[in-house]
Design a protein around this motif. Structure first.
Motif, mmCIF file in Angstrom:
data_model
loop_
_atom_site.group_PDB
_atom_site.id
_atom_site.type_symbol
_atom_site.label_atom_id
_atom_site.label_comp_id
_atom_site.label_asym_id
_atom_site.label_seq_id
_atom_site.Cartn_x
_atom_site.Cartn_y
_atom_site.Cartn_z
ATOM 1 N N MET A 1 0.847 -1.200 0.000
ATOM 2 C CA MET A 1 0.000 0.000 0.000
ATOM 3 C C MET A 1 0.877 1.243 0.000
ATOM 4 N N ALA A 2 0.511 2.223 -0.802
ATOM 5 C CA ALA A 2 1.321 3.437 -0.937
ATOM 6 C C ALA A 2 1.365 4.228 0.364
ATOM 7 N N GLU A 3 2.497 4.808 0.627
ATOM 8 C CA GLU A 3 2.663 5.704 1.773
ATOM 9 C C GLU A 3 1.926 7.008 1.494
ATOM 10 N N VAL A 4 1.302 7.589 2.522
ATOM 11 C CA VAL A 4 0.621 8.879 2.392
ATOM 12 C C VAL A 4 1.513 9.957 3.007
ATOM 13 N N VAL A 5 1.757 11.012 2.237
ATOM 14 C CA VAL A 5 2.595 12.124 2.696
ATOM 15 C C VAL A 5 1.761 13.399 2.639
ATOM 16 N N ARG A 6 1.793 14.179 3.718
ATOM 17 C CA ARG A 6 0.982 15.390 3.791
ATOM 18 C C ARG A 6 1.835 16.648 4.009
ATOM 19 N N ASP A 7 3.129 16.538 3.866
ATOM 20 C CA ASP A 7 4.034 17.661 4.100
ATOM 21 C C ASP A 7 5.061 17.696 2.968
ATOM 22 N N ARG A 8 5.210 18.854 2.329
ATOM 23 C CA ARG A 8 6.143 18.957 1.207
ATOM 24 C C ARG A 8 7.578 18.679 1.619
ATOM 25 N N GLU A 9 7.939 19.057 2.838
ATOM 26 C CA GLU A 9 9.310 18.818 3.276
ATOM 27 C C GLU A 9 9.617 17.320 3.357
ATOM 28 N N GLN A 10 8.603 16.507 3.648
ATOM 29 C CA GLN A 10 8.803 15.057 3.642
ATOM 30 C C GLN A 10 9.118 14.563 2.234
ATOM 31 N N LEU A 11 8.518 15.190 1.242
ATOM 32 C CA LEU A 11 8.828 14.833 -0.139
ATOM 33 C C LEU A 11 10.265 15.218 -0.478
ATOM 34 N N PHE A 12 10.675 16.382 -0.023
ATOM 35 C CA PHE A 12 12.047 16.817 -0.255
ATOM 36 C C PHE A 12 13.034 15.843 0.386
ATOM 37 N N GLU A 13 12.707 15.390 1.570
ATOM 38 C CA GLU A 13 13.596 14.459 2.271
ATOM 39 C C GLU A 13 13.712 13.116 1.558
ATOM 40 N N ARG A 14 12.720 12.770 0.714
ATOM 41 C CA ARG A 14 12.791 11.516 -0.028
ATOM 42 C C ARG A 14 13.881 11.546 -1.099
ATOM 43 N N ILE A 15 14.247 12.732 -1.540
ATOM 44 C CA ILE A 15 15.195 12.809 -2.664
ATOM 45 C C ILE A 15 16.572 13.313 -2.242
ATOM 46 N N VAL A 16 16.785 13.636 -0.977
ATOM 47 C CA VAL A 16 18.116 14.044 -0.515
ATOM 48 C C VAL A 16 18.657 12.973 0.438
ATOM 49 N N PRO A 17 20.004 12.802 0.481
ATOM 50 C CA PRO A 17 20.971 13.576 -0.309
ATOM 51 C C PRO A 17 20.984 13.146 -1.771
ATOM 52 N N LEU A 18 21.413 14.050 -2.650
ATOM 53 C CA LEU A 18 21.567 13.725 -4.061
ATOM 54 C C LEU A 18 22.869 12.967 -4.244
ATOM 55 N N GLY A 19 22.802 11.826 -4.929
ATOM 56 C CA GLY A 19 23.984 10.987 -5.086
ATOM 57 C C GLY A 19 24.642 11.131 -6.449
ATOM 58 N N ALA A 20 25.563 10.257 -6.726
ATOM 59 C CA ALA A 20 26.290 10.300 -7.990
ATOM 60 C C ALA A 20 25.401 9.888 -9.165
ATOM 61 N N ASP A 21 24.449 8.986 -8.926
ATOM 62 C CA ASP A 21 23.544 8.545 -9.983
ATOM 63 C C ASP A 21 22.316 9.443 -10.044
ATOM 64 N N ARG A 22 21.852 9.711 -11.252
ATOM 65 C CA ARG A 22 20.644 10.509 -11.408
ATOM 66 C C ARG A 22 19.424 9.767 -10.891
ATOM 67 N N ARG A 23 18.523 10.537 -10.265
ATOM 68 C CA ARG A 23 17.220 10.003 -9.880
ATOM 69 C C ARG A 23 16.158 10.688 -10.708
ATOM 70 N N LEU A 24 15.151 9.927 -11.107
ATOM 71 C CA LEU A 24 14.029 10.449 -11.876
ATOM 72 C C LEU A 24 12.761 10.238 -11.060
ATOM 73 N N ILE A 25 12.120 11.344 -10.692
ATOM 74 C CA ILE A 25 10.914 11.318 -9.871
ATOM 75 C C ILE A 25 9.738 11.793 -10.704
ATOM 76 N N GLY A 26 8.655 11.019 -10.710
ATOM 77 C CA GLY A 26 7.444 11.410 -11.405
ATOM 78 C C GLY A 26 6.395 11.920 -10.437
ATOM 79 N N ILE A 27 5.648 12.931 -10.858
ATOM 80 C CA ILE A 27 4.513 13.450 -10.090
ATOM 81 C C ILE A 27 3.275 13.310 -10.974
ATOM 82 N N ALA A 28 2.396 12.382 -10.608
ATOM 83 C CA ALA A 28 1.174 12.129 -11.365
ATOM 84 C C ALA A 28 -0.021 12.709 -10.612
ATOM 85 N N GLY A 29 -1.151 12.736 -11.300
ATOM 86 C CA GLY A 29 -2.367 13.229 -10.667
ATOM 87 C C GLY A 29 -3.313 13.760 -11.716
ATOM 88 N N PRO A 30 -4.546 14.070 -11.332
ATOM 89 C CA PRO A 30 -5.546 14.521 -12.299
ATOM 90 C C PRO A 30 -5.224 15.906 -12.844
#
Length: 212
Positions: A1-30
């Motif tokens: 089941m997908a995790e529910v996030v209600r704070d933008r800073e939590q989203l930022f924390e998902r992608i830091v630290p930035l590493g040597a390999d590129r990460r590709l994050i998608g944002i979907a929705g209506p």
């Protein structure tokens, strides 16, 4: 089941630290959920944290892969513009795959709401970029074309916003684009509502459900 996030800073924390390999994050929705706003905030937050030189974050939005109006007219899809079949899915997936491993600068298209057409080379992705954000309605659709897009991303977040909110945003957008209020409401309640229902049906496939 997908995790529910209600704070933008939590989203930022998902992608830091930035590493040597590129990460590709998608944002979907209506349509009208605020995907481009969230993508812009995340891009600005990364730049605030790490600086702008070298460039570490870039965008590859789905809307840049709209088929041109002439192509839509040829295919009888002009009145379905914005539906899944009105995008160059293969071109989108191919650019995301190249973006993951590119060693030199590449570019991505954007969509002009003034011209109502895609604009080539609007987004620069230099070799220094470590995070690519791709936002769009259909990143979670399971059919073959869109599945290839989704497979090119490390995570896909689903931005969950009620129809009552997105409907008014979409009507306002259509009016700003030149439609009368009546024509705007008819377009939104027809075309956009069908697309919204389709997108919502794929939400369970997301890594994260975002409720801001």
């Amino acid at each position: 089941m997908a995790e529910v996030v209600r704070d933008r800073e939590q989203l930022f924390e998902r992608i830091v630290p930035l590493g040597a390999d590129r990460r590709l994050i998608g944002i979907a929705g209506p349509p009208g959920a605020g995907k481009s706003t969230l993508a812009g905030w995340l891009e600005a937050r990364v730049t605030e944290r790490f600086g702008a030189d070298p460039q570490l974050v870039a965008q590859v939005p789905m809307d840049g892969f709209h088929l041109r109006n002439a192509v839509l007219a040829e295919r009888g899809l002009r009145d379905r513009k914005g539906a899944p079949e009105t995008f160059d899915r293969d071109g989108f997936a191919g650019l995301l795959r190249r973006a993951r491993t590119a060693t030199g600068e590449i570019t991505a298209p954007a969509y002009s709401r003034e011209l109502h057409e895609p604009v080539a080379d609007a987004h620069r992705i230099p070799a220094s970029v470590r995070l690519i954000i791709s936002e769009g309605n259909y990143l979670l659709l399971p059919d073959d074309g869109w599945a290839r897009v989704g497979e090119s991303l490390d995570e896909i977040w689903y931005l969950n916003v009620s129809w009552a909110v997105t409907r008014q945003r979409l009507i306002d957008r259509q009016i700003a684009g030149g439609r009368t209020p009546e024509a705007a409401a008819a377009w939104v309640d027809g075309n956009d509502k069908r697309n919204t229902d389709l997108v919502a049906a794929s939400a369970a496939r997301a890594t994260v459900i975002v409720e801001l």
